[in-house]
Every structure is written in C-alpha cells, then in structure tokens.
Design a protein around this motif. Structure first.
Motif, mmCIF file in Angstrom:
data_model
loop_
_atom_site.group_PDB
_atom_site.id
_atom_site.type_symbol
_atom_site.label_atom_id
_atom_site.label_comp_id
_atom_site.label_asym_id
_atom_site.label_seq_id
_atom_site.Cartn_x
_atom_site.Cartn_y
_atom_site.Cartn_z
ATOM 1 N N LEU A 1 47.906 40.300 59.373
ATOM 2 C CA LEU A 1 47.537 40.874 58.080
ATOM 3 C C LEU A 1 48.355 40.248 56.961
ATOM 4 C CD1 LEU A 1 45.958 43.109 56.516
ATOM 5 C CD2 LEU A 1 47.972 44.537 56.867
ATOM 6 N N VAL A 2 49.659 40.136 57.156
ATOM 7 C CA VAL A 2 50.535 39.531 56.153
ATOM 8 C C VAL A 2 50.194 38.057 55.958
ATOM 9 C CG1 VAL A 2 52.935 38.902 55.677
ATOM 10 C CG2 VAL A 2 52.381 41.197 56.477
ATOM 11 N N LEU A 3 49.921 37.355 57.039
ATOM 12 C CA LEU A 3 49.570 35.939 56.943
ATOM 13 C C LEU A 3 48.281 35.741 56.153
ATOM 14 C CD1 LEU A 3 50.097 32.978 57.800
ATOM 15 C CD2 LEU A 3 48.670 33.460 59.797
ATOM 16 N N ILE A 4 47.261 36.525 56.446
ATOM 17 C CA ILE A 4 45.988 36.408 55.733
ATOM 18 C C ILE A 4 46.173 36.760 54.258
ATOM 19 C CG2 ILE A 4 43.684 37.433 55.524
ATOM 20 C CD1 ILE A 4 43.723 37.633 58.624
ATOM 21 N N TRP A 5 46.957 37.791 53.972
ATOM 22 C CA TRP A 5 47.212 38.169 52.583
ATOM 23 C C TRP A 5 47.937 37.040 51.839
ATOM 24 C CZ3 TRP A 5 51.975 38.837 50.157
ATOM 25 C CH2 TRP A 5 51.909 39.329 48.867
ATOM 26 N N ALA A 6 48.957 36.471 52.450
ATOM 27 C CA ALA A 6 49.732 35.407 51.801
ATOM 28 C C ALA A 6 48.870 34.173 51.538
ATOM 29 C CB ALA A 6 50.940 35.046 52.653
ATOM 30 N N VAL A 7 48.028 33.821 52.496
ATOM 31 C CA VAL A 7 47.154 32.664 52.307
ATOM 32 C C VAL A 7 46.143 32.940 51.199
ATOM 33 C CG1 VAL A 7 45.348 31.275 53.410
ATOM 34 C CG2 VAL A 7 47.473 31.764 54.626
ATOM 35 N N SER A 8 45.608 34.137 51.149
ATOM 36 C CA SER A 8 44.633 34.450 50.104
ATOM 37 C C SER A 8 45.283 34.429 48.723
ATOM 38 C CB SER A 8 43.955 35.795 50.363
ATOM 39 O OG SER A 8 44.884 36.848 50.271
ATOM 40 N N VAL A 9 46.511 34.918 48.611
ATOM 41 C CA VAL A 9 47.221 34.868 47.335
ATOM 42 C C VAL A 9 47.485 33.416 46.935
ATOM 43 C CG1 VAL A 9 49.419 35.416 46.198
ATOM 44 C CG2 VAL A 9 48.227 37.152 47.531
ATOM 45 N N ALA A 10 47.871 32.595 47.877
ATOM 46 C CA ALA A 10 48.114 31.177 47.593
ATOM 47 C C ALA A 10 46.835 30.479 47.134
ATOM 48 C CB ALA A 10 48.691 30.487 48.822
ATOM 49 N N VAL B 1 44.231 31.892 45.617
ATOM 50 C CA VAL B 1 43.925 32.363 44.261
ATOM 51 C C VAL B 1 44.826 31.665 43.242
ATOM 52 C CG1 VAL B 1 44.026 34.380 42.735
ATOM 53 C CG2 VAL B 1 42.953 34.559 44.975
ATOM 54 N N MET B 2 46.098 31.494 43.578
ATOM 55 C CA MET B 2 47.009 30.793 42.666
ATOM 56 C C MET B 2 46.584 29.340 42.478
ATOM 57 S SD MET B 2 50.658 32.409 43.856
ATOM 58 C CE MET B 2 51.614 31.284 42.883
ATOM 59 N N VAL C 1 43.525 28.077 42.766
ATOM 60 C CA VAL C 1 42.300 28.063 41.950
ATOM 61 C C VAL C 1 42.643 28.306 40.489
ATOM 62 C CG1 VAL C 1 40.127 29.286 41.509
ATOM 63 C CG2 VAL C 1 40.765 28.680 43.846
ATOM 64 N N ALA C 2 43.543 29.232 40.218
ATOM 65 C CA ALA C 2 43.957 29.500 38.841
ATOM 66 C C ALA C 2 44.624 28.274 38.222
ATOM 67 C CB ALA C 2 44.899 30.697 38.801
ATOM 68 N N ALA C 3 45.441 27.573 38.988
ATOM 69 C CA ALA C 3 46.102 26.372 38.472
ATOM 70 C C ALA C 3 45.084 25.289 38.153
ATOM 71 C CB ALA C 3 47.126 25.868 39.484
ATOM 72 N N VAL C 4 44.101 25.119 39.024
ATOM 73 C CA VAL C 4 43.058 24.118 38.775
ATOM 74 C C VAL C 4 42.266 24.492 37.529
ATOM 75 C CG1 VAL C 4 40.897 23.161 39.684
ATOM 76 C CG2 VAL C 4 42.906 23.339 41.159
ATOM 77 N N LEU C 5 41.897 25.752 37.404
ATOM 78 C CA LEU C 5 41.167 26.193 36.213
ATOM 79 C C LEU C 5 41.993 25.980 34.947
ATOM 80 C CD1 LEU C 5 39.412 29.447 37.454
ATOM 81 C CD2 LEU C 5 38.344 27.281 36.847
ATOM 82 N N ARG C 6 43.282 26.235 35.018
ATOM 83 C CA ARG C 6 44.149 26.027 33.860
ATOM 84 C C ARG C 6 44.173 24.556 33.460
ATOM 85 N NH1 ARG C 6 50.046 28.544 33.633
ATOM 86 N NH2 ARG C 6 48.743 30.373 33.370
ATOM 87 N N VAL C 7 44.270 23.670 34.447
ATOM 88 C CA VAL C 7 44.278 22.235 34.162
ATOM 89 C C VAL C 7 42.951 21.817 33.533
ATOM 90 C CG1 VAL C 7 44.294 19.945 35.232
ATOM 91 C CG2 VAL C 7 45.996 21.651 35.895
ATOM 92 N N VAL C 8 41.844 22.294 34.090
ATOM 93 C CA VAL C 8 40.524 21.945 33.555
ATOM 94 C C VAL C 8 40.375 22.478 32.129
ATOM 95 C CG1 VAL C 8 38.042 22.364 33.815
ATOM 96 C CG2 VAL C 8 39.418 21.765 35.801
ATOM 97 N N MET C 9 40.760 23.715 31.903
ATOM 98 C CA MET C 9 40.639 24.297 30.564
ATOM 99 C C MET C 9 41.517 23.553 29.564
ATOM 100 S SD MET C 9 40.475 28.356 31.444
ATOM 101 C CE MET C 9 40.482 28.863 29.738
#
Length: 53
Positions: free
Chosen positions: A24-33, A35-36, A38-46
């Motif tokens: 559960l912790v592993l899946i949560w950590a990977v999902s947070v990573a 999302v981070m 994707v957010a970084a890529v979107l920030r670079v594109v924007m």
C-alpha cells in the motif's frame, strides 16, 4: 508432510499484514511521484509557451 496453507498463514499473520501495508505504501509513493512528474512536465510546457511568469 507439508502443513496446509491455512496453518502456515495462521502462523505468521503479522508478516501478511506488514506485506500488505508495504505494498500500500509503495503504490501510494509511486502514485505521488507520478503526479509530481506530470506536474513538473506541465509546468515546463506552460513556461515554454509563456503561460507563467
């Protein structure tokens, strides 16, 4: 003669719960990573198209 599966599972209940919590912790950590990332890529594109200062 081997023990039945039920007897082995009952002998180590804590290990089973720790393994489940670990997954559960592993899946949560990977999902947070992800999302981070994707957010970084979107920030670079924007930023590259001039949408953010």
């Amino acid at each position: 003669m081997r023990e039945p599966v039920e007897a082995r599972a009952a002998a180590t209940p804590a290990r089973g719960w720790l393994r489940r919590i670990g997954w559960l912790v592993l899946i949560w950590a990977v999902s947070v990573a992800v999302v981070m990332a994707v957010a970084a890529v979107l920030r670079v594109v924007m930023r590259s198209v001039g949408l953010t200062p």
